[in-house]
Scaffold this active site. Structure first.
Site, mmCIF file in Angstrom:
data_model
loop_
_atom_site.group_PDB
_atom_site.id
_atom_site.type_symbol
_atom_site.label_atom_id
_atom_site.label_comp_id
_atom_site.label_asym_id
_atom_site.label_seq_id
_atom_site.Cartn_x
_atom_site.Cartn_y
_atom_site.Cartn_z
ATOM 1 N N LYS A 266 0.900 -1.306 -0.185
ATOM 2 C CA LYS A 266 0.005 0.009 0.020
ATOM 3 C C LYS A 266 0.881 1.322 -0.103
ATOM 4 O O LYS A 266 0.220 2.668 -0.410
ATOM 5 C CB LYS A 266 -0.940 0.078 1.122
ATOM 6 C CG LYS A 266 -2.175 -1.227 0.864
ATOM 7 C CD LYS A 266 -3.062 -0.998 2.136
ATOM 8 C CE LYS A 266 -4.399 -1.958 1.518
ATOM 9 N NZ LYS A 266 -3.964 -3.213 2.050
HETATM 10 C C1 PLP Z 1 -4.921 -4.522 1.609
HETATM 11 C C2 PLP Z 1 -4.009 -5.625 1.598
HETATM 12 C C3 PLP Z 1 -4.445 -6.560 0.839
HETATM 13 C C4 PLP Z 1 -5.711 -6.444 0.002
HETATM 14 O O1 PLP Z 1 -5.590 -5.550 -1.226
HETATM 15 P P1 PLP Z 1 -6.928 -5.067 -2.207
HETATM 16 O O2 PLP Z 1 -6.275 -3.948 -2.778
HETATM 17 O O3 PLP Z 1 -7.809 -4.471 -0.781
HETATM 18 O O4 PLP Z 1 -7.735 -6.170 -2.809
HETATM 19 C C5 PLP Z 1 -3.437 -7.688 0.601
HETATM 20 N N1 PLP Z 1 -2.589 -7.902 1.381
HETATM 21 C C6 PLP Z 1 -2.138 -6.925 2.283
HETATM 22 C C7 PLP Z 1 -1.007 -7.246 3.071
HETATM 23 C C8 PLP Z 1 -2.904 -5.834 2.422
HETATM 24 O O5 PLP Z 1 -2.524 -4.807 3.262
#
Ligand code: PLP
Length: 435
Positions: free
Chosen positions: A107
């Site tokens: 993210k």
């Molecule tokens: C947010 C997150 C996901 C999911 O991603 P999306 O874009 O919401 O599908 C998967 N793994 C981790 C470690 C995350 O932080």
């Protein structure tokens, strides 16, 4: 660059409006009016390009001169400050490590780019921007670090009490300054609902300059297209059909992958890998989309009962189930399966994977089993550093694991958070009194 709302009621807007407002007034989601197909020469040149150059080319095509080249390059350079290496654990199985950023989760890509873009768009405004964000774990850490110290922007992070790991909590609650954290006695969905309610509240809209940083903001998705190209570029044999296995919660990551596919990246398909929160795999199987309350699992950043980006996918696939199924294959796994996969990779392949990546790895294995004899290779997206889930990982592997120094340092910092239940009245009061 123009964007429309998936609901089709609100008017089209430019990128600035879409990024700063987050959501269109009709409560749909913003989508680019056109997704440019990148020139073949770009794909050919890919192996020679850096991640920053890839991002710059994509944005230049997508934005169509909306931001001056030199400024755009600067925004991308300031946000893409870490690598995304591809590690092979078998000739047909590669892992794209997206956890080398400051919060140790993928993210960081979206959050840092969005912070730079928002700061640029708001630089001549008098009123400060207030970013509201609900997190099930990793969003908050990435947003907090991406926005920390960014001038003219305040951030308020809501997280479900007791449902994020101790280290994740520290990442949310120790920045101070322009970053505030609120611990909600409730689920992630409650946090998400509070944020949504704030955006629909007339008084808050009038008094505060609100914006969102969840995966609903289009600025989060744009830079997530970069690493699909970055992963593809590192393949030794890009001519073998490639599938991306994406551990999914709100499906922003997978939606960005579909954008990359539309831009011309030759992806054979996507594996939408979920834990027990299997609304999308269920939809792919039955054709019926049925949101339900989320259930807690080991891969907690994927505990989402009503994935917010489903509407974007639905839009991309023209609400046609067959279009969905042609490109996305759904998989869902239990925590027991996930633990087994973490052990298998660690003991058989000497690869330490986190619970989220393990779900994607399970999906790739299941896909290979179901398509025996087909020549294909998989890129498993590893979304978080395993050390972020230290306690669980150590229990599952029955081993001590090493913490990166950035996490080690966090341990000694003091948590600072406001506590609230999930009532909107209290949250609204807090916002009006604080900002
Ligand atoms: C947010 C997150 C996901 C999911 O991603 P999306 O874009 O919401 O599908 C998967 N793994 C981790 C470690 C995350 O932080």
């Amino acid at each position: 660059m123009k964007l429309y709302s998936t609901k089709g009621i609100a008017p089209e807007v430019d990128l600035r409006e879409a990024v700063l407002s987050g959501l269109p007034p009709d409560n749909g989601l913003y989508m680019p009016v056109s997704i440019p197909v990148l020139p073949a020469s770009f794909l050919k040149k890919l192996p020679e390009l850096s991640l920053v150059e890839i991002g710059f080319t994509i944005c230049r095509e997508l934005f169509g001169g909306y931001i001056e080249d030199a400024i755009l390059y600067d925004i991308i350079q300031k946000s893409m400050t870490f690598p995304a290496p591809l590690v092979s654990v078998a000739p047909d199985t590669h892992i794209l490590e997206l956890f080398h950023g400051p919060s140790l989760a993928f993210k960081d890509f979206g959050a840092r780019f969005m912070a730079q873009l928002m700061a640029y768009f708001n630089k001549d405004e008098e009123q400060e921007l207030l970013i509201l964000v609900a997190t099930s774990g990793d969003t908050g850490g990435a947003v907090a670090s991406g926005f920390a110290g960014v001038e003219g922007i305040n951030v308020c992070i809501l997280y479900p009490s007791g449902k994020v790991s101790a280290l994740q909590e520290k990442q949310l609650t120790t920045h101070g300054g322009n970053i505030k954290a609120i611990e909600i006695a409730g689920s992630f969905d409650d946090c998400q609902d509070l944020v949504k309610a704030a955006f629909l509240d007339q008084e808050l809209q009038e008094r505060l300059n609100l914006s969102s940083a969840n995966s609903i903001n289009i600025a989060r998705l744009i830079p997530q297209t970069f690493y699909y190209f970055e992963g593809f570029k590192q393949l030794t044999n890009p001519n073998i059909p490639v599938y991306f296995s994406v551990p999914s919660g709100n499906f922003g990551n997978l939606t960005a992958g579909v954008f990359a596919h539309r831009m011309g990246l030759p992806i054979a398909g996507f594996l939408g890998a979920t834990n027990r929160n299997d609304v999308v795999p269920d939809f792919l199987q039955t054709g019926v989309y049925q949101p339900r309350p989320s259930v807690p699992t080991l891969s907690n950043a994927m505990d989402v009962g009503n994935p917010s980006n489903f509407r974007r996918l639905d839009d991309l696939f023209c609400s046609t189930w067959n279009n969905f199924k042609a490109l996305i294959h759904g998989f869902s796994f239990s925590d027991i399966d996930t633990e087994g996969e973490m052990r298998r990779l660690f003991f058989d392949k000497q690869y330490l994977i986190d619970p989220h990546g393990a779900v994607a790895s399970l999906a790739w294995t299941a896909f290979l089993d179901a398509n025996m004899g087909q020549t294909a290779q998989g890129i498993i997206i590893e979304t978080a550093h395993p050390a972020k889930f230290q306690e669980e990982v150590e229990r599952i592997l029955d081993q001590k694991i090493e913490l990166p120094t950035s996490l080690e340092k966090l341990k000694s910092l003091k948590k600072e958070a406001f506590s609230m239940d999930s009532s909107f009245t209290e949250f609204k009061e807090f916002l009006l009194n604080t900002y």
